[in-house]
Design an enzyme around this catalytic site. Structure first.
Site, short mmCIF file in Angstrom:
data_model
loop_
_atom_site.label_atom_id
_atom_site.label_comp_id
_atom_site.label_asym_id
_atom_site.label_seq_id
_atom_site.Cartn_x
_atom_site.Cartn_y
_atom_site.Cartn_z
N GLY A 280 25.96 37.34 11.47
CA GLY A 280 24.91 37.23 10.46
C GLY A 280 24.75 35.76 10.09
N ARG A 317 25.78 32.63 -4.36
CA ARG A 317 27.02 32.30 -3.66
C ARG A 317 27.93 31.33 -4.44
NH1 ARG A 317 27.68 30.30 0.69
NH2 ARG A 317 29.26 31.77 1.38
N TYR A 321 31.33 33.13 -5.26
CA TYR A 321 32.49 32.79 -4.40
C TYR A 321 32.96 31.35 -4.58
CZ TYR A 321 29.93 36.50 -1.88
OH TYR A 321 29.22 37.61 -1.54
N CYS A 347 21.30 32.49 -18.54
CA CYS A 347 22.21 32.49 -19.69
C CYS A 347 23.60 32.97 -19.30
CB CYS A 347 21.63 33.36 -20.78
SG CYS A 347 19.98 32.80 -21.19
N TYR A 376 22.74 35.24 3.14
CA TYR A 376 23.23 35.71 1.86
C TYR A 376 22.64 34.89 0.71
CZ TYR A 376 26.39 37.80 5.21
OH TYR A 376 26.90 38.48 6.29
N1 LLP Z 1 29.45 43.20 10.49
C1 LLP Z 1 29.87 43.82 9.37
C2 LLP Z 1 30.39 45.20 9.47
C3 LLP Z 1 29.83 43.15 8.14
O1 LLP Z 1 30.26 43.75 7.04
C4 LLP Z 1 29.34 41.82 8.08
C5 LLP Z 1 29.29 41.10 6.81
C6 LLP Z 1 28.88 41.22 9.27
C7 LLP Z 1 28.96 41.94 10.46
C8 LLP Z 1 28.32 39.84 9.32
O2 LLP Z 1 29.25 38.87 8.94
P1 LLP Z 1 28.89 37.33 9.11
O3 LLP Z 1 28.70 37.09 10.59
O4 LLP Z 1 27.63 37.05 8.36
O5 LLP Z 1 30.04 36.62 8.56
N2 LLP Z 1 27.94 37.65 0.86
C9 LLP Z 1 29.04 36.96 1.47
C10 LLP Z 1 29.32 37.47 2.87
C11 LLP Z 1 29.53 38.96 2.94
C12 LLP Z 1 29.70 39.48 4.35
C13 LLP Z 1 29.56 40.95 4.40
N3 LLP Z 1 29.69 41.55 5.69
C14 LLP Z 1 28.75 35.47 1.45
O6 LLP Z 1 27.71 35.07 0.95
O7 LLP Z 1 29.59 34.68 1.88
#
Ligand code: LLP
Length: 422
Positions: A280, A317, A321, A347, A376
């Site tokens: 992602g 974010r 985080y 706020c 995200y």
């Molecule tokens: N596959 C599954 C089953 C997942 O749960 C996720 C992300 C991905 C793939 C993709 O992961 P990536 O390649 O994007 O790392 N909101 C957080 C990140 C949450 C990720 C959730 N799952 C942030 O802003 O850092």
């Protein structure tokens, strides 16, 4: 440090451009805050993965939770991407794009009956199942629908991934996946699941992982598991290694797609899996910026605060985080000289984009860009404080278009009602 070399946002003659379009010229029409995405950066990153793993002909399913803008999804679908979905809503979006359902995988620890039914009707490739009760339920629903559906078990390899606590998913202290013992029992008894073809293994250990080692450990563990099954006569068809590849926000040196492939591919030699990946952030992260306007500078004698018109509702974010996002002026200006917190109008004390950041002392009304906001970012935006969500723009070369209108207050109250007893 100004712009990253890994995307198509660069200064030209003192103005920040996205590909061939000046950011200021977009903002003149859209206002702020606005997300701007680069077509080229999206495509480049998608291709980097496909090319690095070409020897195993990967099915790259974009984790659309990272960026669900339909135009962005369409760009990737046209490149050949599939989609990793996590809800009926995401399924519906893919359906509306007329994307290939045979390239869709569905993970989520809490799939509802309605979502399961919709995904079976749509004919997705694979359910990534996260528990035994869920497996039972899919089997039951598939039976009612007189369908046989393909299932991968998301196994929890129980490793501790070195990333932020809130985005670490690969340990048994987390809700994700199925422990190996239970997963093994399911595979060994798989013929009993009359309406399922239980023939895949899925892992996803977390997000923003910068080195190859955690992936390697997880893949090794998953393969050892597969080999044990093989010894018991169970053959696996799908092998899905999830997403999680980290990107540059500040000064990280994440592994490249090539390096990732060099680590993982040798392990896959001689196996005839259908190989799936679910990136992602790697695809969308550096392909987007959030442009905001400086409203005020406040000096309370202890600290300086640069107050901007985007808030944690637009990009959560940093508050959620503690994430770092580079902030640069849209009009290139003098060297950074002002140390301040960059804050939004919301706020909440947590509505902070940057703590004690050294920035150019730009005038009120000047534009700033928060970089690496393509994943995200908008996807996690909310309406907190009755703030309409920002507009989204896609740029390709010298062309650009609004791909998501800014919300209006009317959008926010649609569906609200004041009953007669009030
Ligand atoms: N596959 C599954 C089953 C997942 O749960 C996720 C992300 C991905 C793939 C993709 O992961 P990536 O390649 O994007 O790392 N909101 C957080 C990140 C949450 C990720 C959730 N799952 C942030 O802003 O850092």
């Amino acid at each position: 440090m100004h712009t990253h070399p890994v995307h198509d946002f660069q200064y030209k003659k003192g103005q920040l451009y996205c590909e061939g379009v000046s950011v200021a010229s977009i903002v003149k029409e859209t206002g702020t805050p606005v997300y701007i995405y680069s077509y080229q950066t999206l495509v480049d990153h998608y291709r980097k993965i496909v090319e690095a793993f070409s020897s195993v002909n990967p099915l790259v399913c974009f984790a659309m939770k990272a960026n669900g803008n339909p135009a962005v999804l369409k760009v990737l679908a046209k490149e050949g991407a599939g989609f990793d979905i996590v809800s009926g809503g995401e399924l519906e979006k893919v359906r509306m794009l007329k994307a290939d359902m045979k390239r869709v995988v569905f993970a989520s620890v809490g799939k509802t009956d309605e979502e399961i039914r919709a995904a079976i009707t749509a004919g997705i490739l694979l359910f990534n199942v996260e528990s035994l009760p869920e497996l039972r339920n899919i089997n039951r629903i598939a039976g009612q629908m007189k369908k046989r559906v393909q299932v991968a078990l998301r196994i929890n390899p129980d490793i501790d991934t070195p990333t932020h606590e809130k985005i670490n998913t690969g340990s048994l202290k987390k809700k994700f996946g199925i422990d190996l013992r239970t997963a093994r029992e399911i595979f060994l008894g798989r013929s009993a699941w009359r309406n399922l073809l239980v023939n895949g293994v899925h892992i996803h250990i977390g997000s923003q992982i910068l080195t190859g080692e955690p992936f390697l450990t997880a893949v090794e563990r998953a393969l050892a598991f597969v080999d044990e099954l093989k010894a018991d006569g169970v053959r696996i068809e799908y092998f899905d290694i999830g997403g999680g590849m980290g990107i540059v926000y500040k000064d990280e040196t994440p592994q490249t797609a090539q390096e990732y492939a060099r680590k993982v591919l040798p392990l896959l030699k001689g196996r005839d899996f259908r190989f799936i990946m679910e990136p992602g952030r790697f695809i969308a992260g550096n392909a987007g910026i959030l442009v905001t306007k400086k409203l005020y500078l406040k000096d309370n004698g202890v600290k300086k605060f640069m107050i901007v018109d985007a808030g944690m509702n637009d990009l959560v974010r940093p508050s959620m985080y503690g994430s770092y996002h580079e902030i640069i002026p849209v009009r290139q200006s003098a060297a950074p000289s002002l140390v301040c917190d960059v804050v939004g109008p919301i706020c909440e004390s947590g509505d902070v984009f940057a703590h004690d950041r050294c920035l150019p002392d730009v005038k009120d009304g000047e534009l700033l860009a928060l970089l690496s906001a393509g994943a995200y970012g908008y996807a996690m935006a909310s309406n907190y404080n009755a703030r309409p969500r920002a507009a989204e723009v896609l740029v390709r070369g010298r062309e650009w278009a609004v791909v998501q209108k800014r919300e209006t207050i009317k959008d926010l109250v649609r569906g609200s009602a004041i009953p007669s007893f009030v």
